[in-house]
Design an enzyme around this catalytic site. Sequence first.
Site, short mmCIF file in Angstrom:
data_model
loop_
_atom_site.label_atom_id
_atom_site.label_comp_id
_atom_site.label_asym_id
_atom_site.label_seq_id
_atom_site.Cartn_x
_atom_site.Cartn_y
_atom_site.Cartn_z
N CYS A 290 16.92 -33.24 -32.55
CA CYS A 290 17.24 -34.60 -32.13
C CYS A 290 18.20 -34.58 -30.95
CB CYS A 290 17.85 -35.39 -33.27
SG CYS A 290 19.46 -34.76 -33.71
N GLU A 391 9.68 -40.69 -28.04
CA GLU A 391 10.22 -39.40 -28.47
C GLU A 391 9.03 -38.50 -28.77
OE1 GLU A 391 11.94 -38.96 -32.48
OE2 GLU A 391 13.46 -37.66 -31.60
P1 NAD Z 1 10.81 -38.60 -40.82
O1 NAD Z 1 11.44 -39.90 -40.50
O2 NAD Z 1 9.33 -38.52 -40.83
O3 NAD Z 1 11.27 -38.10 -42.28
C1 NAD Z 1 12.63 -38.06 -42.65
C2 NAD Z 1 12.74 -38.23 -44.16
O4 NAD Z 1 12.20 -39.51 -44.51
C3 NAD Z 1 11.95 -37.19 -44.96
O5 NAD Z 1 12.71 -36.82 -46.09
C4 NAD Z 1 10.69 -37.93 -45.34
O6 NAD Z 1 10.15 -37.49 -46.57
C5 NAD Z 1 11.15 -39.37 -45.45
N1 NAD Z 1 10.10 -40.33 -45.11
C6 NAD Z 1 9.11 -40.17 -44.21
N2 NAD Z 1 8.34 -41.27 -44.16
C7 NAD Z 1 8.84 -42.14 -45.05
C8 NAD Z 1 8.49 -43.47 -45.44
N3 NAD Z 1 7.45 -44.10 -44.92
N4 NAD Z 1 9.24 -44.07 -46.38
C9 NAD Z 1 10.30 -43.44 -46.92
N5 NAD Z 1 10.69 -42.19 -46.58
C10 NAD Z 1 9.97 -41.54 -45.65
O7 NAD Z 1 11.44 -37.52 -39.82
P2 NAD Z 1 11.04 -36.00 -39.63
O8 NAD Z 1 9.71 -35.93 -38.96
O9 NAD Z 1 11.23 -35.24 -40.89
O10 NAD Z 1 12.19 -35.51 -38.63
C11 NAD Z 1 12.11 -35.65 -37.24
C12 NAD Z 1 12.80 -36.91 -36.79
O11 NAD Z 1 14.16 -36.90 -37.22
C13 NAD Z 1 12.87 -37.04 -35.27
O12 NAD Z 1 12.63 -38.38 -34.93
C14 NAD Z 1 14.29 -36.63 -34.94
O13 NAD Z 1 14.80 -37.15 -33.73
C15 NAD Z 1 15.02 -37.17 -36.11
N6 NAD Z 1 16.31 -36.51 -36.29
C16 NAD Z 1 17.43 -37.23 -35.97
C17 NAD Z 1 18.66 -36.62 -36.09
C18 NAD Z 1 19.90 -37.37 -35.74
O14 NAD Z 1 20.96 -36.89 -36.08
N7 NAD Z 1 19.83 -38.53 -35.12
C19 NAD Z 1 18.76 -35.30 -36.55
C20 NAD Z 1 17.59 -34.63 -36.89
C21 NAD Z 1 16.36 -35.24 -36.76
#
Ligand code: NAD
Length: 506
Positions: A290, A391
């Site tokens: 991120c 992104e």
């Molecule tokens: P994601 O949003 O798909 O998933 C994150 C979490 O949410 C997981 O545990 C997943 O199981 C859950 N989730 C997914 N879809 C859901 C839904 N519809 N309802 C409820 N829960 C749900 O993210 P990802 O693909 O695992 O990670 C990548 C993303 O995270 C990127 O956008 C990245 O920029 C972001 N990120 C942000 C930071 C920060 O500090 N701002 C740090 C790391 C990653």
Amino acid sequence: MPMTEALNSLRKISHWIDGKTTLGISGHSGKVWDPAYGVQQATVDFANVSEVDAAVASSKAAFVQWRSTPIARRTEILFKMRELVHRNQLEIAKTISGEHGKTVADATGEVARGLENIEFACGVAQLLKGGFSEQVSRGIDVYQIRQPLGPVAGITPFNFPGMVPMWMFANAIACGNTFVLKPSEKDPSVSILLAELWAEAGLPPGVFNVVQGDRVAVDRLLEHPDIRAISFVGSTPIAKYIYETGTKNGKRVQALGGAKNHMLVLPDADVGMAADAAISAAFGSAGERCMAISVIVAVGDIADPLIEAIRIRMPKIKVGPGLEEGNEMGPLISKEHRDRVASYIGGANDEGARVLVDGRSEPVCQSSSGYFLGTSLIDNLKPGMKVYDDEIFGPVLGVVRVKTYDEGLKLINDHPYGNGTAIFTRDGGVARQFQFDVNVGMVGINVPIPVPVSYYSFGGWKASLFGDLHMYGPDGIQFYTKTKVVTSRWPDPATSRIDLGFPKNS
Ligand code: NAD
């Protein structure tokens, strides 16, 4: 091996409830892939409502004892956990690498940055100190104390399966809360490894629980009346959903979202240093960070020499399985994600940008069944193009050419995301002005990935964070505690009288 036999022999990853591995009963599970080879390596149980309820009940029961456990004892356990994570750093890193795909060296850095948060939490005795005001009125003192919230939950993304949970649970547990982790279903093993280390460190059962799963588990945590707070890190649409649903259900929520981090390079910057920084920050962890730099904003005539310097460095990056020594960039997390990232490269020329280096032609993409994509460089990006606005979360570095600092600044401030940014210049005055002007939560001055150390806090602005407090560090202590203010007087019959007026201080 016949297919059914192969499936039966797959590793199974389950929940951790009440201090022990707890096999799933929901009948639902997910596949855990090995992204370096494109094969399934495990199944992960998905919790249903009753399994989440069991974890929350365990957290609720454990909270009674844990919140009254002396700070000295809590600190002792945190120190032990610090030692155990430190001692097992390589094993944790390999576990991360095996499911996420990042190189072991990169994963070791992830563990080290997570460890910082446990080290910070070891100082909880100092961090939980309240305030005391003597004699605010005659014979009356006032003091403020910090108390834990209760059972709290953390929902974490795939890209830092070790560090991001540590951002959350170190402070939460140190403050006297109990913690339910819902890790990413894509790389769940490290959560169980960390749970085992907590148990070895002497953490009582129920203080740290893990429920594996998908939206079903997340939704139950969001609505469960006994969960007091939710920490979330993931993509922006889900962060927004978590914030809205969690707060609607009366919970304290911090929800960190996605990013599109710009690196502003001024004409006076050192071209070699800026190119090294851009390459490292854009392509480390295959761009799945991120805080990755995904856009260079080149001011004036530095664009051509900078692009050239980046271009000659790109073919030297060794792409291959993260667990094999010598590789610098591993695969992407899944086939779907790799294809989605590749589609941005495919569409860039049609949008009016110019693909200078196309990662799809990286030899390992053809020779391997893993989810590899080489590094890409795309020039002439502009707002309105998907390749600029979205992104991408992969090894794709874009370049926007601008004429002036003001134009570059406006571009960054106009972008909906505001996680991290960096400026490269030798001019301290301009760098200071940038730090003053830019609408982004974390700023690097000649530092491309300005992830704050654990004694500051991490958080973006705009669509990169929903909520009021940043994560870990001092904000983390604030997030995981509520304050109580006590006004006290000791009995003194000589001054006791009836007075129906509102108490005045004198
Ligand atoms: P994601 O949003 O798909 O998933 C994150 C979490 O949410 C997981 O545990 C997943 O199981 C859950 N989730 C997914 N879809 C859901 C839904 N519809 N309802 C409820 N829960 C749900 O993210 P990802 O693909 O695992 O990670 C990548 C993303 O995270 C990127 O956008 C990245 O920029 C972001 N990120 C942000 C930071 C920060 O500090 N701002 C740090 C790391 C990653």
